[in-house]
Motif scaffolding. Structure first.
Motif, PDB file in Angstrom:
ATOM      1  N   GLY A  26       4.289 -27.503  11.314  1.00 44.13           N
ATOM      2  CA  GLY A  26       4.502 -28.877  11.852  1.00 44.13           C
ATOM      3  C   GLY A  26       4.036 -29.783  13.116  1.00 44.13           C
ATOM      4  O   GLY A  26       4.137 -30.631  14.128  1.00 44.13           O
ATOM      5  N   GLY A  27       3.103 -28.521  14.224  1.00 42.37           N
ATOM      6  CA  GLY A  27       2.946 -28.438  15.414  1.00 42.37           C
ATOM      7  C   GLY A  27       4.244 -28.500  16.686  1.00 42.37           C
ATOM      8  O   GLY A  27       4.448 -28.715  17.692  1.00 42.37           O
ATOM      9  N   ASP A  28       4.912 -27.745  15.929  1.00 43.44           N
ATOM     10  CA  ASP A  28       6.767 -27.438  16.479  1.00 43.44           C
ATOM     11  C   ASP A  28       6.871 -26.022  16.756  1.00 43.44           C
ATOM     12  O   ASP A  28       7.972 -26.524  15.722  1.00 43.44           O
ATOM     13  N   PRO A  29       5.814 -25.727  17.253  1.00 46.39           N
ATOM     14  CA  PRO A  29       6.552 -24.101  17.371  1.00 46.39           C
ATOM     15  C   PRO A  29       7.630 -23.268  18.216  1.00 46.39           C
ATOM     16  O   PRO A  29       8.310 -24.317  18.665  1.00 46.39           O
ATOM     17  N   PRO A  30       8.219 -22.525  17.015  1.00 42.11           N
ATOM     18  CA  PRO A  30       9.852 -22.067  17.898  1.00 42.11           C
ATOM     19  C   PRO A  30       9.900 -21.141  18.926  1.00 42.11           C
ATOM     20  O   PRO A  30       9.161 -20.622  19.728  1.00 42.11           O
ATOM     21  N   ALA A  31      10.832 -22.457  19.552  1.00 40.85           N
ATOM     22  CA  ALA A  31      11.354 -20.810  20.812  1.00 40.85           C
ATOM     23  C   ALA A  31      12.123 -19.139  20.045  1.00 40.85           C
ATOM     24  O   ALA A  31      11.966 -18.622  21.207  1.00 40.85           O
ATOM     25  N   THR A  32      12.530 -19.714  18.937  1.00 38.37           N
ATOM     26  CA  THR A  32      13.280 -17.984  18.546  1.00 38.37           C
ATOM     27  C   THR A  32      13.071 -17.687  16.988  1.00 38.37           C
ATOM     28  O   THR A  32      12.286 -19.384  16.725  1.00 38.37           O
ATOM     29  N   LEU A  33      13.119 -16.383  16.301  1.00 42.00           N
ATOM     30  CA  LEU A  33      12.367 -16.578  15.611  1.00 42.00           C
ATOM     31  C   LEU A  33      12.626 -14.995  15.368  1.00 42.00           C
ATOM     32  O   LEU A  33      13.483 -14.534  15.928  1.00 42.00           O
ATOM     33  N   SER A  34      13.624 -15.615  13.705  1.00 37.18           N
ATOM     34  CA  SER A  34      13.938 -14.009  12.598  1.00 37.18           C
ATOM     35  C   SER A  34      13.724 -14.215  11.382  1.00 37.18           C
ATOM     36  O   SER A  34      13.276 -15.715  11.013  1.00 37.18           O
ATOM     37  N   ALA A  35      13.915 -13.173  10.457  1.00 35.81           N
ATOM     38  CA  ALA A  35      13.650 -13.466   8.910  1.00 35.81           C
ATOM     39  C   ALA A  35      15.154 -12.694   8.686  1.00 35.81           C
ATOM     40  O   ALA A  35      15.594 -11.891   9.160  1.00 35.81           O
ATOM     41  N   VAL A  36      15.665 -13.434   7.320  1.00 36.48           N
ATOM     42  CA  VAL A  36      16.681 -12.496   6.804  1.00 36.48           C
ATOM     43  C   VAL A  36      16.960 -13.438   5.111  1.00 36.48           C
ATOM     44  O   VAL A  36      16.239 -14.815   5.547  1.00 36.48           O
ATOM     45  N   ASP A  37      17.149 -12.859   3.895  1.00 33.65           N
ATOM     46  CA  ASP A  37      17.289 -13.301   3.512  1.00 33.65           C
ATOM     47  C   ASP A  37      18.936 -14.226   2.838  1.00 33.65           C
ATOM     48  O   ASP A  37      19.613 -14.015   2.968  1.00 33.65           O
ATOM     49  N   LEU A  38      18.460 -15.182   3.102  1.00 39.67           N
ATOM     50  CA  LEU A  38      19.103 -16.279   2.517  1.00 39.67           C
ATOM     51  C   LEU A  38      20.319 -16.541   1.608  1.00 39.67           C
ATOM     52  O   LEU A  38      20.657 -17.391   1.242  1.00 39.67           O
ATOM     53  N   ASP A  39      18.592 -16.797   0.924  1.00 35.32           N
ATOM     54  CA  ASP A  39      19.450 -17.100  -0.700  1.00 35.32           C
ATOM     55  C   ASP A  39      19.292 -16.340  -1.916  1.00 35.32           C
ATOM     56  O   ASP A  39      18.619 -15.785  -3.559  1.00 35.32           O
ATOM     57  N   GLY A  40      19.279 -14.883  -1.481  1.00 33.02           N
ATOM     58  CA  GLY A  40      19.530 -13.169  -2.179  1.00 33.02           C
ATOM     59  C   GLY A  40      18.213 -13.064  -3.285  1.00 33.02           C
ATOM     60  O   GLY A  40      18.656 -12.761  -4.498  1.00 33.02           O
ATOM     61  N   ASP A  41      17.242 -14.062  -3.179  1.00 35.97           N
ATOM     62  CA  ASP A  41      16.137 -13.651  -3.763  1.00 35.97           C
ATOM     63  C   ASP A  41      15.275 -12.586  -3.435  1.00 35.97           C
ATOM     64  O   ASP A  41      14.280 -12.565  -4.537  1.00 35.97           O
ATOM     65  N   GLY A  42      15.801 -11.779  -2.528  1.00 37.59           N
ATOM     66  CA  GLY A  42      15.002 -10.504  -1.959  1.00 37.59           C
ATOM     67  C   GLY A  42      13.828 -10.164  -1.096  1.00 37.59           C
ATOM     68  O   GLY A  42      12.973  -9.441  -0.421  1.00 37.59           O
ATOM     69  N   LEU A  43      13.358 -11.910  -0.933  1.00 37.98           N
ATOM     70  CA  LEU A  43      12.639 -12.109   0.654  1.00 37.98           C
ATOM     71  C   LEU A  43      13.155 -12.656   0.969  1.00 37.98           C
ATOM     72  O   LEU A  43      13.668 -13.783   1.326  1.00 37.98           O
TER      73      LEU A  43
END
Length: 543
Positions: free
Chosen positions: A139-156
């Protein structure tokens, strides 16, 4: 610092019990190449052995891990965006995340910022990558920080992104596509603060992931500093609305790196908020029941830092995790010592052989891992200027048998002084050796492929509770006949995040090992007879 001064400090640390005792040096060993008594022609070589520690370049990995930059050949080809190329006061940033984003068993990469905001590199399983630039709608608002974590337990793994006054998540829908971002924390009063660090971990022991979300002051006036808040967002079945405020004893502080760890060995996760230029860091002891107490001075962390990255490992083999933090200068390493921590980076030899300018070095991301699978931890630091007036080279220290480190930056191929912020270590090509991805503004990232594939190893991946499927915050201990290694599974640790798996180099010990996992809810799983040379999955008792 001169090498003789490092040796003096190391000797003092050994006397204090901060370093593990050195192994006995046997003059008749084939590795004692400097002992003339073992030498026929007084050249310093053991003429009757080929296992010399002054090995010729034909056996390169005995003296240092060796890396080759293969970014171009492997498809990593999207330049990291530089928003202020002519601004001498802009330090820059670059995020590197190495995660299996599509659950196909290999490690993909996320890089940010690019012109599109985030670039995903899809791994084909052999370490060859395809760049995807439209999988995440920002949405035109790039992040200053970034991570990837499975928050909902679906394996992704889902994306967690932070920026000016906001922290958002994008759900992983599969096929390397992500849903629109939704707010985790968005407070207009904090528009002068950036969320440049966060950590996902089960701090209340209820089986699901919570989110530590401190802030950094960037803009506004000194009168606005009272607005800054550091919070834990507690998860309850996908809802992060309940929060705990973390108020430092010395306030306010800017936070650019945060992590968790069991600092007092009581089974729950304490919170480390590491200060970035100004008042000290803030260390909060977890007393249970949502109560956190500032114990910064009590534990010995009440020192000024310019912390940009952090990693933890048991450096002195006492069973308590120690913490190394990048800084303006060499890394600061807080080593456990009878209930407190003593800063011991210099004692361990974590200094550059060739210091640059006044600081010597300026570190950003840091990895404490075994790159050459010899059973000893190495240390890698991505380096970049605090502004654009001075470049600092990346540094790599090789672990030595006495527990200290030596600078092998140039010999390893890791030395590069063009400015690198984000960094992650991961086995990208599946050969059992950890590679390095690192990035800096205004150029193509580096993909440094590890050439040292000998030596035994084991990787441990966790299958946790339904709410913490990847087991973040758990402690993993690997035991062999002669050594015990202990690590926490951590997420974002500055501007870099590695895979949700822990790598243990084992040297020549390729017999089966024992794995002990202490989960964040107090339960334990023990796996005996685990085979080396493969990925071992350890499952939580509730599964």
């Amino acid at each position: 610092m001169q090498l003789r001064e490092v040796a003096r400090v190391a000797s003092l640390a050994l006397a204090l019990g901060l370093l593990p005792a050195c192994p006995t040096d046997d003059d008749d060993s084939a590795n004692d190449d400097d002992v003339v008594d073992d030498d026929d022609d007084a050249t310093g070589d053991d003429d009757d052995t080929t296992d010399d520690d002054d090995t010729t370049p034909s056996e390169p990995c005995l003296d240092s891990p060796i890396f080759l930059d293969e970014a171009a050949e492997r498809g990593v080809n999207v330049e990291i965006f530089d928003p202020f190329p002519d601004d001498p006061d802009y330090g820059g940033h670059a995020n590197v995340v190495a995660r299996d984003l599509d659950a196909d068993g290999d490690i993909d990469l996320l890089m940010s910022p690019t012109v599109e905001g985030i670039t995903i590199y899809e791994n084909d399983g052999t370490g060859q990558f395809t760049a995807l630039v439209d999988a995440v709608d920002l949405g035109g608002d790039p992040p200053a920080t970034l991570s990837a974590v499975d928050l909902d337990g679906d394996g992704l793994p889902d994306l967690i992104q932070g920026g000016r006054g906001w922290l958002k998540t994008s759900r992983n829908e599969g096929g390397l596509h992500f849903a629109d971002r939704v707010d985790l924390r968005n407070e207009p009063a904090e528009e002068d603060f950036f969320f440049v660090s966060h950590q996902a971990a089960d701090v209340d022991g209820d089986g699901d992931l919570d989110l530590i979300a401190p802030a950094q002051f960037q803009g506004g006036t000194e009168d606005d500093l009272h607005l800054i808040t550091h919070r834990i967002l507690l998860q309850d079945d996908g809802d992060f609305s309940e929060t705990i405020d973390l108020t430092p004893a010395i306030a306010p502080i800017d936070i650019q790196a945060t992590t968790v760890g069991d600092l007092d060995d009581d089974g729950d996760l304490d919170v480390l908020l590491l200060g970035d230029v100004g008042p000290t860091s803030a260390i909060f002891r977890n007393d249970g029941g949502g109560v956190f107490t500032d114990v910064t001075a009590e534990l010995g962390f009440d020192q000024d830092l310019a912390a940009m990255g952090v990693d933890g490992a048991d450096l002195n083999a006492d069973g308590i995790l120690d913490w190394c933090v990048t800084d303006l200068g060499p890394p600061a390493c807080y080593v456990s010592n009878g209930g407190t921590f003593i800063e011991s980076g210099l004692a361990y030899g974590l200094v550059p052989d060739e210091p640059v300018e006044a600081h010597g070095t300026v570190g950003w991301s840091i990895e404490l891992v075994d790159f050459d699978n010899d059973g000893l931890l190495d240390a890698a630091q991505s380096s970049a200027p605090e502004n654009r007036t001075q470049n600092y080279p990346n540094l790599l220290w090789r672990g030595l048998p006495d527990g200290t480190f030596e600078d092998v930056s140039e010999a390893s191929g890791f030395y590069d002084d063009r400015g690198h912020w984000g960094m992650a270590a991961a086995d990208l090509d599946g050969d059992g050796a950890l590679d390095i991805a690192t990035a800096g503004n205004g150029r193509i990232p580096q993909l440094l492929i590890n050439q040292c594939t000998e030596g035994a190893w084991i990787d441990v991946v966790l299958q946790g509770t339904a709410g913490n499927a990847e087991g973040y915050g758990a402690t993993v201990q690997v035991e062999t006949a002669t050594q015990t290694r202990k690590r926490h599974l951590l997420g974002l640790r500055g501007q870099g995040q590695g895979p949700a798996r822990l790598h243990f180099g084992l040297g020549d010990e390729d017999a089966d090992v024992t794995i002990r996992v202490a989960w964040t809810d107090g339960q334990e799983t023990v796996v005996e007879g685990a085979s080396t040379g493969q990925l071992q999955t350890v499952v939580h008792p509730s599964r």
